[in-house]
Design a protein around this motif. Structure first.
Motif, PDB file in Angstrom:
ATOM      1  N   GLY A 101      65.917  89.820  52.500  1.00  0.00           N
ATOM      2  CA  GLY A 101      64.728  89.013  52.389  1.00  0.00           C
ATOM      3  C   GLY A 101      63.479  89.810  52.064  1.00  0.00           C
ATOM      4  N   LEU A 102      62.332  89.159  52.227  1.00  0.00           N
ATOM      5  CA  LEU A 102      61.040  89.740  51.875  1.00  0.00           C
ATOM      6  C   LEU A 102      60.339  90.242  53.136  1.00  0.00           C
ATOM      7  CD1 LEU A 102      59.141  90.028  49.346  1.00  0.00           C
ATOM      8  CD2 LEU A 102      58.025  87.931  50.162  1.00  0.00           C
ATOM      9  N   PHE A 103      59.754  91.448  53.054  1.00  0.00           N
ATOM     10  CA  PHE A 103      59.065  92.040  54.199  1.00  0.00           C
ATOM     11  C   PHE A 103      57.674  92.499  53.795  1.00  0.00           C
ATOM     12  CE2 PHE A 103      63.403  92.127  55.500  1.00  0.00           C
ATOM     13  CZ  PHE A 103      63.398  92.097  56.891  1.00  0.00           C
ATOM     14  N   ALA A 104      56.714  92.319  54.713  1.00  0.00           N
ATOM     15  CA  ALA A 104      55.363  92.842  54.545  1.00  0.00           C
ATOM     16  C   ALA A 104      55.281  94.199  55.220  1.00  0.00           C
ATOM     17  CB  ALA A 104      54.340  91.892  55.162  1.00  0.00           C
ATOM     18  N   ILE A 105      54.608  95.151  54.557  1.00  0.00           N
ATOM     19  CA  ILE A 105      54.465  96.503  55.086  1.00  0.00           C
ATOM     20  C   ILE A 105      53.049  96.673  55.629  1.00  0.00           C
ATOM     21  CG2 ILE A 105      54.563  98.955  54.529  1.00  0.00           C
ATOM     22  CD1 ILE A 105      56.463  98.196  52.218  1.00  0.00           C
ATOM     23  N   GLY A 106      52.951  96.994  56.907  1.00  0.00           N
ATOM     24  CA  GLY A 106      51.658  97.113  57.569  1.00  0.00           C
ATOM     25  C   GLY A 106      51.042  98.492  57.437  1.00  0.00           C
ATOM     26  N   ASP A 107      49.818  98.626  57.958  1.00  0.00           N
ATOM     27  CA  ASP A 107      49.046  99.861  57.833  1.00  0.00           C
ATOM     28  C   ASP A 107      49.767 101.079  58.389  1.00  0.00           C
ATOM     29  OD1 ASP A 107      47.150  98.168  56.872  1.00  0.00           O
ATOM     30  OD2 ASP A 107      45.738  98.433  58.523  1.00  0.00           O
ATOM     31  N   SER A 108      50.471 100.897  59.486  1.00  0.00           N
ATOM     32  CA  SER A 108      51.114 102.019  60.168  1.00  0.00           C
ATOM     33  C   SER A 108      52.605 102.107  59.876  1.00  0.00           C
ATOM     34  CB  SER A 108      50.885 101.895  61.681  1.00  0.00           C
ATOM     35  OG  SER A 108      49.507 101.889  61.979  1.00  0.00           O
ATOM     36  N   GLY A 109      53.045 101.378  58.872  1.00  0.00           N
ATOM     37  CA  GLY A 109      54.449 101.416  58.514  1.00  0.00           C
ATOM     38  C   GLY A 109      55.293 100.358  59.186  1.00  0.00           C
ATOM     39  N   ASP A 110      54.657  99.445  59.925  1.00  0.00           N
ATOM     40  CA  ASP A 110      55.420  98.353  60.523  1.00  0.00           C
ATOM     41  C   ASP A 110      55.866  97.391  59.428  1.00  0.00           C
ATOM     42  OD1 ASP A 110      52.533  98.051  60.493  1.00  0.00           O
ATOM     43  OD2 ASP A 110      52.852  96.021  61.246  1.00  0.00           O
ATOM     44  N   THR A 111      57.053  96.856  59.571  1.00  0.00           N
ATOM     45  CA  THR A 111      57.614  95.938  58.578  1.00  0.00           C
ATOM     46  C   THR A 111      57.907  94.605  59.238  1.00  0.00           C
ATOM     47  OG1 THR A 111      59.854  96.793  58.984  1.00  0.00           O
ATOM     48  CG2 THR A 111      58.600  97.794  57.191  1.00  0.00           C
ATOM     49  N   VAL A 112      57.379  93.523  58.647  1.00  0.00           N
ATOM     50  CA  VAL A 112      57.482  92.198  59.236  1.00  0.00           C
ATOM     51  C   VAL A 112      58.073  91.234  58.210  1.00  0.00           C
ATOM     52  CG1 VAL A 112      56.209  90.307  60.328  1.00  0.00           C
ATOM     53  CG2 VAL A 112      55.450  92.670  60.650  1.00  0.00           C
ATOM     54  N   ARG A 113      59.094  90.495  58.610  1.00  0.00           N
ATOM     55  CA  ARG A 113      59.706  89.530  57.699  1.00  0.00           C
ATOM     56  C   ARG A 113      58.690  88.480  57.274  1.00  0.00           C
ATOM     57  NH1 ARG A 113      64.665  88.101  56.200  1.00  0.00           N
ATOM     58  NH2 ARG A 113      65.667  89.428  57.773  1.00  0.00           N
ATOM     59  N   VAL A 114      58.729  88.121  56.004  1.00  0.00           N
ATOM     60  CA  VAL A 114      57.882  87.064  55.463  1.00  0.00           C
ATOM     61  C   VAL A 114      58.735  85.805  55.294  1.00  0.00           C
ATOM     62  CG1 VAL A 114      56.447  86.335  53.530  1.00  0.00           C
ATOM     63  CG2 VAL A 114      56.443  88.732  54.245  1.00  0.00           C
ATOM     64  N   GLY A 115      58.394  84.739  56.003  1.00  0.00           N
ATOM     65  CA  GLY A 115      59.142  83.504  55.907  1.00  0.00           C
ATOM     66  C   GLY A 115      60.492  83.585  56.597  1.00  0.00           C
ATOM     67  N   ASP A 116      61.350  82.598  56.314  1.00  0.00           N
ATOM     68  CA  ASP A 116      62.653  82.487  56.967  1.00  0.00           C
ATOM     69  C   ASP A 116      63.804  83.036  56.138  1.00  0.00           C
ATOM     70  OD1 ASP A 116      61.541  81.173  59.161  1.00  0.00           O
ATOM     71  OD2 ASP A 116      61.731  79.212  58.203  1.00  0.00           O
ATOM     72  N   SER A 117      63.597  83.243  54.849  1.00  0.00           N
ATOM     73  CA  SER A 117      64.702  83.565  53.950  1.00  0.00           C
ATOM     74  C   SER A 117      65.281  84.944  54.240  1.00  0.00           C
ATOM     75  CB  SER A 117      64.229  83.510  52.495  1.00  0.00           C
ATOM     76  OG  SER A 117      65.234  84.004  51.631  1.00  0.00           O
ATOM     77  N   ASP A 118      66.616  85.020  54.250  1.00  0.00           N
ATOM     78  CA  ASP A 118      67.307  86.306  54.329  1.00  0.00           C
ATOM     79  C   ASP A 118      68.110  86.561  53.057  1.00  0.00           C
ATOM     80  OD1 ASP A 118      69.316  84.453  54.650  1.00  0.00           O
ATOM     81  OD2 ASP A 118      70.035  85.234  56.573  1.00  0.00           O
ATOM     82  N   ASP A 119      67.656  85.973  51.952  1.00  0.00           N
ATOM     83  CA  ASP A 119      68.339  86.154  50.667  1.00  0.00           C
ATOM     84  C   ASP A 119      68.280  87.603  50.208  1.00  0.00           C
ATOM     85  OD1 ASP A 119      68.954  83.456  50.516  1.00  0.00           O
ATOM     86  OD2 ASP A 119      67.178  82.967  49.322  1.00  0.00           O
ATOM     87  N   ASP A 120      69.292  87.999  49.452  1.00  0.00           N
ATOM     88  CA  ASP A 120      69.351  89.325  48.835  1.00  0.00           C
ATOM     89  C   ASP A 120      68.508  89.278  47.563  1.00  0.00           C
ATOM     90  OD1 ASP A 120      69.975  91.715  47.665  1.00  0.00           O
ATOM     91  OD2 ASP A 120      72.121  91.349  47.514  1.00  0.00           O
ATOM     92  N   LEU A 121      67.299  89.834  47.626  1.00  0.00           N
ATOM     93  CA  LEU A 121      66.357  89.757  46.501  1.00  0.00           C
ATOM     94  C   LEU A 121      66.604  90.920  45.547  1.00  0.00           C
ATOM     95  CD1 LEU A 121      63.095  88.729  48.380  1.00  0.00           C
ATOM     96  CD2 LEU A 121      64.865  87.269  47.383  1.00  0.00           C
ATOM     97  N   MET A 122      67.508  90.708  44.615  1.00  0.00           N
ATOM     98  CA  MET A 122      67.828  91.752  43.636  1.00  0.00           C
ATOM     99  C   MET A 122      66.689  91.983  42.657  1.00  0.00           C
ATOM    100  SD  MET A 122      70.831  92.920  44.364  1.00  0.00           S
ATOM    101  CE  MET A 122      71.322  93.746  42.859  1.00  0.00           C
ATOM    102  N   GLY A 123      65.888  90.949  42.403  1.00  0.00           N
ATOM    103  CA  GLY A 123      64.734  91.049  41.522  1.00  0.00           C
ATOM    104  C   GLY A 123      63.516  90.460  42.199  1.00  0.00           C
ATOM    105  N   LEU A 124      62.350  91.092  42.021  1.00  0.00           N
ATOM    106  CA  LEU A 124      61.106  90.595  42.593  1.00  0.00           C
ATOM    107  C   LEU A 124      59.975  90.932  41.634  1.00  0.00           C
ATOM    108  CD1 LEU A 124      59.698  89.373  45.190  1.00  0.00           C
ATOM    109  CD2 LEU A 124      59.239  91.742  45.843  1.00  0.00           C
ATOM    110  N   ALA A 125      59.105  89.950  41.344  1.00  0.00           N
ATOM    111  CA  ALA A 125      58.012  90.181  40.403  1.00  0.00           C
ATOM    112  C   ALA A 125      56.822  89.301  40.747  1.00  0.00           C
ATOM    113  CB  ALA A 125      58.459  89.901  38.970  1.00  0.00           C
ATOM    114  N   GLY A 126      55.646  89.781  40.386  1.00  0.00           N
ATOM    115  CA  GLY A 126      54.414  89.024  40.547  1.00  0.00           C
ATOM    116  C   GLY A 126      53.280  89.821  39.936  1.00  0.00           C
ATOM    117  N   THR A 127      52.140  89.202  39.702  1.00  0.00           N
ATOM    118  CA  THR A 127      50.977  89.945  39.227  1.00  0.00           C
ATOM    119  C   THR A 127      50.167  90.399  40.432  1.00  0.00           C
ATOM    120  OG1 THR A 127      49.698  87.894  39.001  1.00  0.00           O
ATOM    121  CG2 THR A 127      50.850  88.705  37.057  1.00  0.00           C
TER     122      THR A 127
END
Length: 280
Positions: free
Chosen positions: A75-101
């Motif tokens: 799934g998707l994770f947010a990376i915090g200032d000190s290196g903490d990683t927090v799941r974004v949303g409920d999805s645990d999909d295998d994100l082989m591709g990710l893109a955005g502006t």
């Protein structure tokens, strides 16, 4: 940790923390002035180590509030200032591709459904308008798993590891066949599309329908674009930057990273499953 997306209003540079920024300034001041075309030795760049290791990265994105997001096998994770990683949303999909502006909460992803999902396999293209908290099917469900994916907000280019580059001019609602090349990594800039292929870095000015070699480009394994800027990481772990494929500069040594995103000509981020590196 379902629905635990961290909301922050700090600028992008806050992601790596004040102490790390100071280290980067020292590294930049120590860099040899003639750093073009590999003529200098780029300094090693320290990273922010994650508090919890992520499960294989496939993409990075900088969202509207400056948070770096990482697409992983779980799934998707947010990376915090000190290196903490927090799941974004409920999805645990295998994100082989990710893109955005950069600076947008609109995201595109592809891959395979996770253990909790009943979605088609492969996922095709999925879209999120809320920074990855929720996803909707856009196209190609059950047909395509994009291993490489890039967007400039409207145009999307993707490679599924099999049948050449695919191109969408309407944010992924419909697709056309592009060049029959294998693209290990893709980027879009103001001037066109860029691909890392077995022949090296290649460029297209016709919406990825044909590609030509880029003279003088380093041997990249990852590439990312923003506006007129290109960033890349080569097979030896050195990070490079360029304006539209010209005058490549070796900027730092980050080692064997798994994902890369460009914020601008002056800033980019690379990551492994254990650390985030800020590049300038």
């Amino acid at each position: 940790m379902p629905n635990s997306r961290r909301t922050r209003t700090s600028p992008i540079v806050g992601i790596v923390g004040t102490a790390l920024i100071a280290v980067f300034l020292v590294a930049c001041s120590a860099q040899v002035s003639d750093d073009k075309a590999g003529q200098s030795v780029a300094p090693s760049t320290p990273g922010v180590e994650f508090t919890s290791e992520l499960d294989h990265l496939h993409g990075l994105h900088i969202n509207a509030d400056g948070t770096v997001l990482a697409g992983t096998h779980r799934g998707l994770f947010a990376i915090g200032d000190s290196g903490d990683t927090v799941r974004v949303g409920d999805s645990d999909d295998d994100l082989m591709g990710l893109a955005g502006t950069t600076g947008s909460d609109t995201l595109f992803s592809s891959g395979h459904p996770g253990p909790s999902s009943s979605a088609a396999n492969p996922l095709g293209l999925r879209t999120s308008s809320d920074g990855g908290r929720t996803w909707t099917d856009s196209s190609l469900a059950g047909k395509v798993d994009f291993h490489s994916l890039a967007t400039d907000g409207k145009t999307l280019v993707g490679f599924d590891g099999v049948s050449g580059v695919k191109v969408s001019m309407d944010q992924g609602m419909s697709w056309e066949s592009g060049a029959a090349v294998g693209a290990a990594s893709l980027a879009l800039t103001d001037s066109g599309a860029w691909a890392v292929t077995s022949s090296g870095v290649q460029y297209s000015d016709d919406n990825a329908r044909t590609f030509t070699d880029v003279p003088g480009a380093p041997s990249l394994v990852l590439i990312a674009g923003a506006s007129d800027a290109l960033w890349g990481v080569d097979q030896d772990g050195f990070a490079w930057r360029s304006r539209e494929g010209k005058d490549w500069e070796k900027r730092a040594n980050v080692g064997a990273v798994e994902a890369l995103t460009a914020a601008s000509y002056d800033r980019a981020y690379a990551a492994t499953s254990q650390s985030l590196y800020a590049l300038n």
